[in-house]
Design a protein around this motif. Structure first.
Motif, PDB file in Angstrom:
ATOM      1  N   SER A  73       1.149  -1.593  -0.405  1.00  0.00           N
ATOM      2  CA  SER A  73      -0.382   0.019   0.105  1.00  0.00           C
ATOM      3  C   SER A  73       0.559   1.438   0.420  1.00  0.00           C
ATOM      4  CB  SER A  73      -0.926  -0.470   1.350  1.00  0.00           C
ATOM      5  OG  SER A  73      -1.796   1.148   1.399  1.00  0.00           O
ATOM      6  N   PRO A  74       0.414   2.683  -0.891  1.00  0.00           N
ATOM      7  CA  PRO A  74       2.054   4.137  -0.153  1.00  0.00           C
ATOM      8  C   PRO A  74       1.339   3.595   1.115  1.00  0.00           C
ATOM      9  CG  PRO A  74      -0.450   3.739  -2.059  1.00  0.00           C
ATOM     10  CD  PRO A  74      -0.761   2.458  -1.694  1.00  0.00           C
ATOM     11  N   PHE A  96       6.981   9.868   0.855  1.00  0.00           N
ATOM     12  CA  PHE A  96       6.071   8.844   0.291  1.00  0.00           C
ATOM     13  C   PHE A  96       5.681   8.102  -0.721  1.00  0.00           C
ATOM     14  CE2 PHE A  96       1.831   7.308   1.118  1.00  0.00           C
ATOM     15  CZ  PHE A  96       1.363   7.747   2.390  1.00  0.00           C
ATOM     16  N   ALA A  97       5.893   6.793  -0.322  1.00  0.00           N
ATOM     17  CA  ALA A  97       6.060   5.849  -1.429  1.00  0.00           C
ATOM     18  C   ALA A  97       4.471   5.560  -2.408  1.00  0.00           C
ATOM     19  CB  ALA A  97       7.150   4.959  -0.924  1.00  0.00           C
ATOM     20  N   GLU A  98       4.186   5.235  -3.166  1.00  0.00           N
ATOM     21  CA  GLU A  98       3.757   4.868  -4.446  1.00  0.00           C
ATOM     22  C   GLU A  98       3.897   3.715  -4.918  1.00  0.00           C
ATOM     23  OE1 GLU A  98       1.119   8.036  -6.730  1.00  0.00           O
ATOM     24  OE2 GLU A  98       1.213   7.900  -4.567  1.00  0.00           O
ATOM     25  N   GLU A 121       1.545  11.303  -6.287  1.00  0.00           N
ATOM     26  CA  GLU A 121       1.000  11.908  -6.081  1.00  0.00           C
ATOM     27  C   GLU A 121       0.641  12.881  -4.437  1.00  0.00           C
ATOM     28  OE1 GLU A 121      -1.443  14.998  -7.007  1.00  0.00           O
ATOM     29  OE2 GLU A 121       0.085  13.858  -7.802  1.00  0.00           O
ATOM     30  N   ASN A 122       0.749  11.006  -3.317  1.00  0.00           N
ATOM     31  CA  ASN A 122       0.494  11.581  -2.131  1.00  0.00           C
ATOM     32  C   ASN A 122       2.178  12.195  -2.298  1.00  0.00           C
ATOM     33  OD1 ASN A 122      -1.518   9.801  -0.726  1.00  0.00           O
ATOM     34  ND2 ASN A 122      -0.686   8.290  -2.570  1.00  0.00           N
ATOM     35  N   TYR A 126       1.777  16.034   0.461  1.00  0.00           N
ATOM     36  CA  TYR A 126       2.699  15.592   1.693  1.00  0.00           C
ATOM     37  C   TYR A 126       3.472  16.587   1.019  1.00  0.00           C
ATOM     38  CZ  TYR A 126       4.957  14.556   5.571  1.00  0.00           C
ATOM     39  OH  TYR A 126       5.418  14.274   7.019  1.00  0.00           O
ATOM     40  N   GLU A 127       4.102  17.334   0.640  1.00  0.00           N
ATOM     41  CA  GLU A 127       4.309  18.547   0.608  1.00  0.00           C
ATOM     42  C   GLU A 127       3.986  19.604   0.834  1.00  0.00           C
ATOM     43  OE1 GLU A 127       7.004  18.597  -2.918  1.00  0.00           O
ATOM     44  OE2 GLU A 127       8.604  16.251  -2.140  1.00  0.00           O
ATOM     45  N   GLU A 128       2.912  19.543  -0.315  1.00  0.00           N
ATOM     46  CA  GLU A 128       2.069  20.566   0.341  1.00  0.00           C
ATOM     47  C   GLU A 128       1.519  20.760   2.059  1.00  0.00           C
ATOM     48  OE1 GLU A 128      -2.924  21.994  -0.997  1.00  0.00           O
ATOM     49  OE2 GLU A 128      -1.805  20.327  -2.483  1.00  0.00           O
TER      50      GLU A 128
END
Length: 242
Positions: A73-74, A96-98, A121-122, A126-128
Protein backbone atom coordinates in the motif's frame (compact mmCIF):
# COMPACT_ATOMS: atom_id res chain seq x y z
CA UNK A 1 32.21 -20.57 -30.69
CA UNK A 2 30.95 -22.84 -27.90
CA UNK A 3 32.32 -20.45 -25.25
CA UNK A 4 30.60 -17.52 -26.96
CA UNK A 5 27.26 -19.34 -26.96
CA UNK A 6 27.64 -20.27 -23.28
CA UNK A 7 28.53 -16.68 -22.37
CA UNK A 8 25.52 -15.41 -24.31
CA UNK A 9 23.26 -17.96 -22.60
CA UNK A 10 24.56 -16.92 -19.19
CA UNK A 11 23.95 -13.25 -19.97
CA UNK A 12 20.41 -13.95 -21.16
CA UNK A 13 19.73 -16.03 -18.05
CA UNK A 14 20.96 -13.21 -15.82
CA UNK A 15 18.83 -10.70 -17.74
CA UNK A 16 15.79 -12.95 -17.41
CA UNK A 17 16.35 -13.32 -13.66
CA UNK A 18 16.61 -9.56 -13.28
CA UNK A 19 13.45 -9.07 -15.31
CA UNK A 20 11.63 -11.67 -13.19
CA UNK A 21 12.79 -9.89 -10.04
CA UNK A 22 11.56 -6.56 -11.39
CA UNK A 23 8.25 -8.13 -12.39
CA UNK A 24 7.68 -9.09 -8.75
CA UNK A 25 7.98 -5.46 -7.66
CA UNK A 26 5.64 -2.50 -8.06
CA UNK A 27 7.78 0.43 -6.89
CA UNK A 28 10.78 1.46 -8.96
CA UNK A 29 13.01 4.19 -7.53
CA UNK A 30 15.89 5.87 -9.35
CA UNK A 31 17.91 8.87 -8.29
CA UNK A 32 21.16 10.64 -7.70
CA UNK A 33 22.77 12.03 -4.54
CA UNK A 34 25.19 14.57 -5.93
CA UNK A 35 28.57 14.49 -4.23
CA UNK A 36 27.93 11.15 -2.52
CA UNK A 37 30.74 8.95 -3.84
CA UNK A 38 31.30 6.40 -1.08
CA UNK A 39 28.88 4.83 1.38
CA UNK A 40 25.54 3.09 1.60
CA UNK A 41 21.97 4.14 0.99
CA UNK A 42 19.22 2.37 2.89
CA UNK A 43 15.52 2.36 2.14
CA UNK A 44 13.57 1.59 5.30
CA UNK A 45 10.07 1.62 6.68
CA UNK A 46 8.91 2.24 10.22
CA UNK A 47 7.24 -0.80 11.73
CA UNK A 48 5.95 -0.34 15.27
CA UNK A 49 8.91 1.55 16.77
CA UNK A 50 11.73 0.08 14.66
CA UNK A 51 13.10 0.78 11.22
CA UNK A 52 13.01 -2.23 8.89
CA UNK A 53 15.46 -2.28 5.98
CA UNK A 54 13.80 -2.90 2.61
CA UNK A 55 16.90 -2.37 0.48
CA UNK A 56 20.53 -1.32 0.79
CA UNK A 57 22.53 0.22 -2.05
CA UNK A 58 26.32 0.43 -2.01
CA UNK A 59 27.72 3.59 -3.58
CA UNK A 60 31.26 3.44 -5.00
CA UNK A 61 32.18 6.36 -7.21
CA UNK A 62 28.81 6.63 -8.97
CA UNK A 63 26.19 8.62 -7.09
CA UNK A 64 23.31 7.23 -9.16
CA UNK A 65 21.14 4.59 -7.51
CA UNK A 66 18.07 2.48 -8.18
CA UNK A 67 15.85 0.19 -6.20
CA UNK A 68 12.95 -2.11 -7.07
CA UNK A 69 10.58 -2.81 -4.19
CA UNK A 70 7.18 -4.28 -3.55
CA UNK A 71 4.80 -2.40 -1.26
CA UNK A 72 1.31 -3.53 -0.29
CA UNK A 73 0.00 0.00 0.00
CA UNK A 74 1.22 3.60 -0.47
CA UNK A 75 3.21 4.46 2.64
CA UNK A 76 5.93 6.59 4.16
CA UNK A 77 9.43 5.24 3.53
CA UNK A 78 12.83 6.61 4.49
CA UNK A 79 15.95 7.04 2.38
CA UNK A 80 18.84 6.95 4.85
CA UNK A 81 22.37 7.96 3.93
CA UNK A 82 25.26 6.20 5.68
CA UNK A 83 28.33 8.40 5.20
CA UNK A 84 30.67 5.91 6.84
CA UNK A 85 33.01 7.67 9.26
CA UNK A 86 31.40 11.08 8.75
CA UNK A 87 28.42 11.68 11.02
CA UNK A 88 25.63 14.11 10.13
CA UNK A 89 22.20 14.98 11.47
CA UNK A 90 21.07 15.44 7.87
CA UNK A 91 20.99 11.80 6.83
CA UNK A 92 17.32 10.80 6.65
CA UNK A 93 14.78 11.69 4.00
CA UNK A 94 11.13 10.73 4.43
CA UNK A 95 9.12 10.21 1.24
CA UNK A 96 5.61 8.97 0.60
CA UNK A 97 5.99 6.03 -1.75
CA UNK A 98 3.32 4.64 -4.02
CA UNK A 99 3.46 1.96 -6.74
CA UNK A 100 5.00 3.20 -9.98
CA UNK A 101 8.18 4.99 -10.97
CA UNK A 102 9.66 7.50 -8.54
CA UNK A 103 12.74 9.70 -8.75
CA UNK A 104 14.69 11.08 -5.80
CA UNK A 105 17.49 13.55 -6.46
CA UNK A 106 19.42 15.41 -3.80
CA UNK A 107 22.84 16.64 -2.71
CA UNK A 108 25.15 15.35 -0.02
CA UNK A 109 25.17 18.93 1.28
CA UNK A 110 21.58 19.53 2.28
CA UNK A 111 20.44 15.94 1.79
CA UNK A 112 16.97 16.69 3.20
CA UNK A 113 16.48 20.34 2.25
CA UNK A 114 17.60 20.00 -1.39
CA UNK A 115 15.72 16.81 -2.16
CA UNK A 116 13.46 16.73 -5.21
CA UNK A 117 10.98 13.86 -5.25
CA UNK A 118 8.72 13.09 -8.21
CA UNK A 119 6.42 10.27 -9.29
CA UNK A 120 4.08 10.19 -6.28
CA UNK A 121 0.84 12.14 -6.02
CA UNK A 122 0.75 11.38 -2.29
CA UNK A 123 4.20 12.95 -1.93
CA UNK A 124 3.04 16.13 -3.68
CA UNK A 125 0.11 16.43 -1.28
CA UNK A 126 2.37 15.75 1.70
CA UNK A 127 4.78 18.50 0.62
CA UNK A 128 1.81 20.87 0.34
CA UNK A 129 0.81 19.95 3.89
CA UNK A 130 4.34 20.54 5.18
CA UNK A 131 4.19 24.10 3.85
CA UNK A 132 0.96 24.69 5.80
CA UNK A 133 2.45 23.14 8.93
CA UNK A 134 5.63 25.22 8.69
CA UNK A 135 3.65 28.44 9.04
CA UNK A 136 2.19 27.30 12.35
CA UNK A 137 5.53 26.02 13.59
CA UNK A 138 7.17 29.37 12.80
CA UNK A 139 4.45 31.27 14.69
CA UNK A 140 4.74 28.91 17.64
CA UNK A 141 8.52 29.34 17.76
CA UNK A 142 8.09 33.11 17.75
CA UNK A 143 5.60 32.89 20.63
CA UNK A 144 7.95 30.59 22.53
CA UNK A 145 10.78 33.11 22.20
CA UNK A 146 8.50 35.89 23.45
CA UNK A 147 7.41 33.67 26.34
CA UNK A 148 11.04 33.12 27.38
CA UNK A 149 11.65 36.87 27.35
CA UNK A 150 8.48 37.47 29.38
CA UNK A 151 9.59 34.91 31.98
CA UNK A 152 13.01 36.55 32.21
CA UNK A 153 11.31 39.91 32.78
CA UNK A 154 8.82 38.35 35.22
CA UNK A 155 5.98 39.81 33.16
CA UNK A 156 3.11 37.62 34.38
CA UNK A 157 0.46 39.36 32.31
CA UNK A 158 2.42 38.81 29.09
CA UNK A 159 3.16 35.20 30.06
CA UNK A 160 -0.57 34.47 30.42
CA UNK A 161 -1.35 36.27 27.16
CA UNK A 162 1.25 34.29 25.22
CA UNK A 163 0.10 31.02 26.79
CA UNK A 164 -3.45 31.74 25.63
CA UNK A 165 -2.23 32.56 22.12
CA UNK A 166 -0.29 29.29 21.96
CA UNK A 167 -3.40 27.32 22.96
CA UNK A 168 -5.48 29.08 20.31
CA UNK A 169 -2.78 28.45 17.73
CA UNK A 170 -2.70 24.73 18.57
CA UNK A 171 -6.49 24.45 18.25
CA UNK A 172 -6.42 26.27 14.92
CA UNK A 173 -3.59 24.04 13.69
CA UNK A 174 -5.54 20.91 14.64
CA UNK A 175 -8.69 22.11 12.87
CA UNK A 176 -6.81 23.19 9.73
CA UNK A 177 -5.02 19.81 9.65
CA UNK A 178 -8.29 17.90 10.05
CA UNK A 179 -9.79 19.93 7.22
CA UNK A 180 -6.75 19.17 5.05
CA UNK A 181 -7.16 15.44 5.72
CA UNK A 182 -10.85 15.56 4.81
CA UNK A 183 -10.13 17.48 1.61
CA UNK A 184 -7.61 14.77 0.61
CA UNK A 185 -9.61 11.78 1.79
CA UNK A 186 -9.10 10.08 -1.59
CA UNK A 187 -5.33 9.74 -1.00
CA UNK A 188 -3.52 7.49 1.45
CA UNK A 189 -1.47 10.39 2.80
CA UNK A 190 -4.69 11.70 4.39
CA UNK A 191 -4.96 9.12 7.19
CA UNK A 192 -1.17 9.21 7.60
CA UNK A 193 -1.31 12.93 8.40
CA UNK A 194 -4.20 12.35 10.78
CA UNK A 195 -2.23 9.65 12.62
CA UNK A 196 1.11 11.44 12.72
CA UNK A 197 -0.12 14.96 13.47
CA UNK A 198 -3.49 14.95 15.27
CA UNK A 199 -4.18 11.43 16.55
CA UNK A 200 -5.39 12.90 19.88
CA UNK A 201 -7.86 15.35 18.33
CA UNK A 202 -11.45 15.45 19.61
CA UNK A 203 -13.12 12.17 18.70
CA UNK A 204 -15.88 13.85 16.66
CA UNK A 205 -13.26 15.19 14.24
CA UNK A 206 -11.50 11.83 14.18
CA UNK A 207 -14.82 10.21 13.33
CA UNK A 208 -15.43 12.70 10.50
CA UNK A 209 -11.98 12.07 9.03
CA UNK A 210 -12.47 8.32 9.19
CA UNK A 211 -15.89 8.46 7.53
CA UNK A 212 -14.60 10.77 4.78
CA UNK A 213 -12.09 8.20 3.48
CA UNK A 214 -12.87 6.59 0.13
CA UNK A 215 -13.23 2.78 0.23
CA UNK A 216 -9.80 2.37 -1.38
CA UNK A 217 -8.09 4.60 1.18
CA UNK A 218 -10.02 2.99 4.06
CA UNK A 219 -8.50 -0.36 3.02
CA UNK A 220 -4.97 1.06 2.84
CA UNK A 221 -2.30 0.59 5.50
CA UNK A 222 -2.90 3.91 7.27
CA UNK A 223 -6.64 3.83 6.62
CA UNK A 224 -6.98 0.62 8.62
CA UNK A 225 -4.86 2.02 11.47
CA UNK A 226 -7.00 5.17 11.60
CA UNK A 227 -10.16 3.02 11.81
CA UNK A 228 -8.61 0.96 14.62
CA UNK A 229 -7.62 4.13 16.48
CA UNK A 230 -11.17 5.47 16.25
CA UNK A 231 -12.61 2.19 17.53
CA UNK A 232 -10.18 2.16 20.46
CA UNK A 233 -11.00 5.78 21.32
CA UNK A 234 -14.73 4.98 21.29
CA UNK A 235 -14.19 2.00 23.59
CA UNK A 236 -12.13 4.11 25.99
CA UNK A 237 -14.80 6.82 26.10
CA UNK A 238 -17.53 4.24 26.63
CA UNK A 239 -15.54 2.72 29.52
CA UNK A 240 -15.09 6.14 31.10
CA UNK A 241 -18.84 6.77 31.01
CA UNK A 242 -19.45 3.52 32.89
Amino acid sequence: MKKTILALFAALTLFACNEDKKADTNLHITGNIRGFKQGTLYIKKLQDTSYITLDSITIKGNSNFKSDLNIDSPQMLYLILDRGQTNSMDDKLAFFAEPGNMTINSNIEGFYSRAKITGSENQKIYEEFLQHRKRYIDIDLDLTQKSIEAIQNNNLKQIDSISEKKEQLLKRRYLITANFVINHSDHEVGPYIALSEIHDINIKYLDTMQKSMTPKVAESHYGKILTELLEDRKKDEAAEVK
